[in-house]
Structure formats: C-alpha cells, structure tokens
Write an enzyme that holds these catalytic residues in place. Structure first.
Site, PDB file in Angstrom:
ATOM      1  N   ASP A 131      -1.495  -0.575   6.001  1.00 25.82           N
ATOM      2  CA  ASP A 131      -1.488   0.175   7.544  1.00 25.82           C
ATOM      3  C   ASP A 131      -3.296   0.458   7.862  1.00 25.82           C
ATOM      4  O   ASP A 131      -3.491   0.829   8.822  1.00 25.82           O
ATOM      5  CB  ASP A 131      -1.002   1.580   7.367  1.00 25.82           C
ATOM      6  CG  ASP A 131      -1.783   2.593   6.529  1.00 25.82           C
ATOM      7  OD1 ASP A 131      -2.016   3.827   6.972  1.00 25.82           O
ATOM      8  OD2 ASP A 131      -1.975   2.313   5.303  1.00 25.82           O
ATOM      9  N   ARG A 160     -11.947   6.495  -2.435  1.00 26.42           N
ATOM     10  CA  ARG A 160     -12.398   7.806  -1.928  1.00 26.42           C
ATOM     11  C   ARG A 160     -13.823   8.104  -2.023  1.00 26.42           C
ATOM     12  O   ARG A 160     -14.647   8.387  -0.944  1.00 26.42           O
ATOM     13  CB  ARG A 160     -11.944   8.918  -3.015  1.00 26.42           C
ATOM     14  CG  ARG A 160     -12.185  10.552  -2.342  1.00 26.42           C
ATOM     15  CD  ARG A 160     -11.767  11.477  -3.533  1.00 26.42           C
ATOM     16  NE  ARG A 160     -10.673  10.761  -4.282  1.00 26.42           N
ATOM     17  CZ  ARG A 160     -10.514  11.384  -5.678  1.00 26.42           C
ATOM     18  NH1 ARG A 160     -11.584  11.856  -6.247  1.00 26.42           N
ATOM     19  NH2 ARG A 160      -9.443  10.902  -6.293  1.00 26.42           N
ATOM     20  N   SER A 197      -5.792   4.749  -3.617  1.00 27.16           N
ATOM     21  CA  SER A 197      -5.899   6.373  -4.161  1.00 27.16           C
ATOM     22  C   SER A 197      -5.839   6.551  -5.625  1.00 27.16           C
ATOM     23  O   SER A 197      -4.985   5.371  -6.285  1.00 27.16           O
ATOM     24  CB  SER A 197      -4.320   6.951  -3.581  1.00 27.16           C
ATOM     25  OG  SER A 197      -4.253   8.193  -4.085  1.00 27.16           O
ATOM     26  N   ASP A 213      -0.114   5.036   0.689  1.00 30.75           N
ATOM     27  CA  ASP A 213      -0.432   6.011   1.749  1.00 30.75           C
ATOM     28  C   ASP A 213      -0.273   5.408   3.414  1.00 30.75           C
ATOM     29  O   ASP A 213      -1.006   4.696   3.674  1.00 30.75           O
ATOM     30  CB  ASP A 213      -1.503   6.657   1.844  1.00 30.75           C
ATOM     31  CG  ASP A 213      -1.871   7.362   0.255  1.00 30.75           C
ATOM     32  OD1 ASP A 213      -1.137   7.582  -0.278  1.00 30.75           O
ATOM     33  OD2 ASP A 213      -3.135   7.603  -0.042  1.00 30.75           O
ATOM     34  N   ASN A 273      -4.271   9.028  -6.898  1.00 24.85           N
ATOM     35  CA  ASN A 273      -3.046   9.794  -6.916  1.00 24.85           C
ATOM     36  C   ASN A 273      -1.489   9.086  -6.553  1.00 24.85           C
ATOM     37  O   ASN A 273      -0.529   9.753  -6.528  1.00 24.85           O
ATOM     38  CB  ASN A 273      -3.171  10.947  -5.801  1.00 24.85           C
ATOM     39  CG  ASN A 273      -4.306  11.917  -6.055  1.00 24.85           C
ATOM     40  OD1 ASN A 273      -4.366  12.529  -7.246  1.00 24.85           O
ATOM     41  ND2 ASN A 273      -5.313  12.027  -5.136  1.00 24.85           N
ATOM     42  N   ASP A 321       0.915  -1.149   0.086  1.00 28.00           N
ATOM     43  CA  ASP A 321      -0.199   0.062   0.084  1.00 28.00           C
ATOM     44  C   ASP A 321       0.902   1.132   0.023  1.00 28.00           C
ATOM     45  O   ASP A 321       2.097   1.072   0.341  1.00 28.00           O
ATOM     46  CB  ASP A 321      -0.831   0.010   1.114  1.00 28.00           C
ATOM     47  CG  ASP A 321      -1.841   1.198   1.277  1.00 28.00           C
ATOM     48  OD1 ASP A 321      -2.403   1.524   0.229  1.00 28.00           O
ATOM     49  OD2 ASP A 321      -1.972   1.945   2.545  1.00 28.00           O
ATOM     50  N   GLY A 338      -8.082   3.742   3.865  1.00 35.57           N
ATOM     51  CA  GLY A 338      -7.786   2.520   3.198  1.00 35.57           C
ATOM     52  C   GLY A 338      -9.087   2.352   2.122  1.00 35.57           C
ATOM     53  O   GLY A 338      -8.844   1.502   1.190  1.00 35.57           O
TER      54      GLY A 338
END
Length: 234
Positions: free
Chosen positions: A189, A57, A131, A13, A133, A11, A54
């Site tokens: 995370d 969005r 994400s 972020d 991004n 992952d 996680g």
C-alpha cells in the site's frame, strides 16, 4: 489472474490490517510533542505519506526531519527522548504498542477472504514488513498461522537487509518460501514498498490504495491498483 502465481508476499500495515491508522495516531502524538517542544510548526498529516509510510521507522524519522531542516544525531538503540533520531522513533513505537495493547486490531475482511482463497490452494505466503511489530500485530489479529515466514524490521536489522524501497526484504521473503520472484506476487500500500517490488522484478506488484493514491502507486511501479484485496477474487 491472481491464481497464475506460485507464492505471495504481503506487506502488513494497510494491506492485511488497518494498523496504518494506529501508526498515524502514534506518529501524530510523537511529532506533535516533538515539534511543540522545539516551538516549530505542527506536524501535518500529509507528512505521513510523504516521509513515513512504508519506510523503516528510523529512516522515516530522518527523512521527515531532513525535510524540515532539523538535524539530530542518530543516537543509540535504547534512546527514548527527543534528542536523537532513534529516540524519536522509539517514542513513536512506545505510543504504537500502547494503542495496540489497548485497542487490539482486526484484519480487513477483504484481505482475510483473499487469504482464505489462497489457503484453499495451499499457496505459500509470507509477510514482508518494515515494522518491528509485525509478529505482535499478527498475533493480535489472529493470523500468525497463515504465513510460513515473516521478514520484518527485526529480521532486516539482524540480517543487514536494507529497507524498502530496496527490494532486499521482499527477495528474502521469496527465498524463505523457496519461490522464484518472477512467479511471486507482492501486495503493497506504500509507494516505497511498490518500488521495492518493482525493483525486485516480481511477477506481479499489486498496489493497495489505502490513502497513498492510485496514481502514486502506479508511478512507483504497481502493475494494478485495488482499493481492497477482495477485488482480486472477482
């Protein structure tokens, strides 16, 4: 222990980069404005880990609003206001990109040390992130060349892959690396991401506690939990 496996899925972020803090700021700014416009109770930090962390969005927006009893239409992809789920999500993304462009991002030093270690073994690596991004963040952190594949929110939408906690994006990452999930490590995370790794029957699911809590990550299915990836080099 970590060297027993053939491939590694990260992952992004909160695992490789501290973009969680940027996401938190962007969500805070967005929901502060949204709830203020409706005269409702302010956004609370706990809601990030409960509903947003996680998740894709728009799924996160819908989960938080549902918990609050707020009903909005799904809306269109290019919505920008507070009249739809997608409008709220797009407002948050604009805030995130603004912060990223202004402040930049640096990877966690311990994560870079693990990436260096795996590079010495020529181990195949991929990023699997909810994400949209992921590519800009990797470029900003100078890490784009470290990964053979990136499965992010854009790829998931294009290929019709359900997001975490479903295992599909991780399974796709393993497929792109030509790896057997049973011989692959997942680093996550978020509880939803850990649950995805567990559901995909991956060989090892490592929870990285950046705030979700050790017990929550273990309950979601992590085999082990560390506070920094450098601990895996000991």
């Amino acid at each position: 222990m970590i060297d027993r496996y053939d491939a590694y899925l990260f992952d992004l972020d909160g695992v490789i980069t501290p973009t969680v803090e940027l996401h938190k700021r962007a969500w805070q700014e967005t929901f502060d404005a949204f709830f203020a416009s409706r005269g409702e109770a302010p956004y609370e930090g706990r809601e990030y880990f409960a509903f947003l962390d996680g998740r894709p969005r728009f799924a996160g927006v819908e989960a938080l609003l549902t918990d609050r009893g707020v009903v909005l239409p799904e809306g269109e992809d290019l919505d920008e206001g507070f009249t739809s789920v997608r409008g709220v999500g797009n407002r948050k993304n604009a805030a995130f990109v603004e912060v990223l462009d202004h402040d930049g991002i640096a990877a966690y030093p311990g994560s870079v040390r693990l990436l260096d270690h795996l590079a010495e073994r020529a181990a195949p690596l991929a990023v699997v992130s909810s994400s949209r991004n992921a590519e800009p963040v990797l470029r900003a952190a100078g890490l784009s060349d470290r990964f053979r594949a990136v499965v992010d929110g854009i790829v998931a939408t294009r290929e019709g892959l359900p997001g975490k906690p479903a295992p599909d994006t991780f399974l796709r990452g393993a497929e792109l690396l030509g790896a057997d999930p049973a011989r692959t490590v997942v680093f996550e995370d978020a509880a939803s991401g850990v649950a995805a790794g567990r559901a995909g029957d991956f060989g090892l699911v490592v929870g990285v506690d950046r705030g979700a809590g050790r017990e929550a990550l273990l309950a979601a299915g992590a085999d082990i939990v560390v506070s920094d990836l450098e601990e895996l080099l000991g």
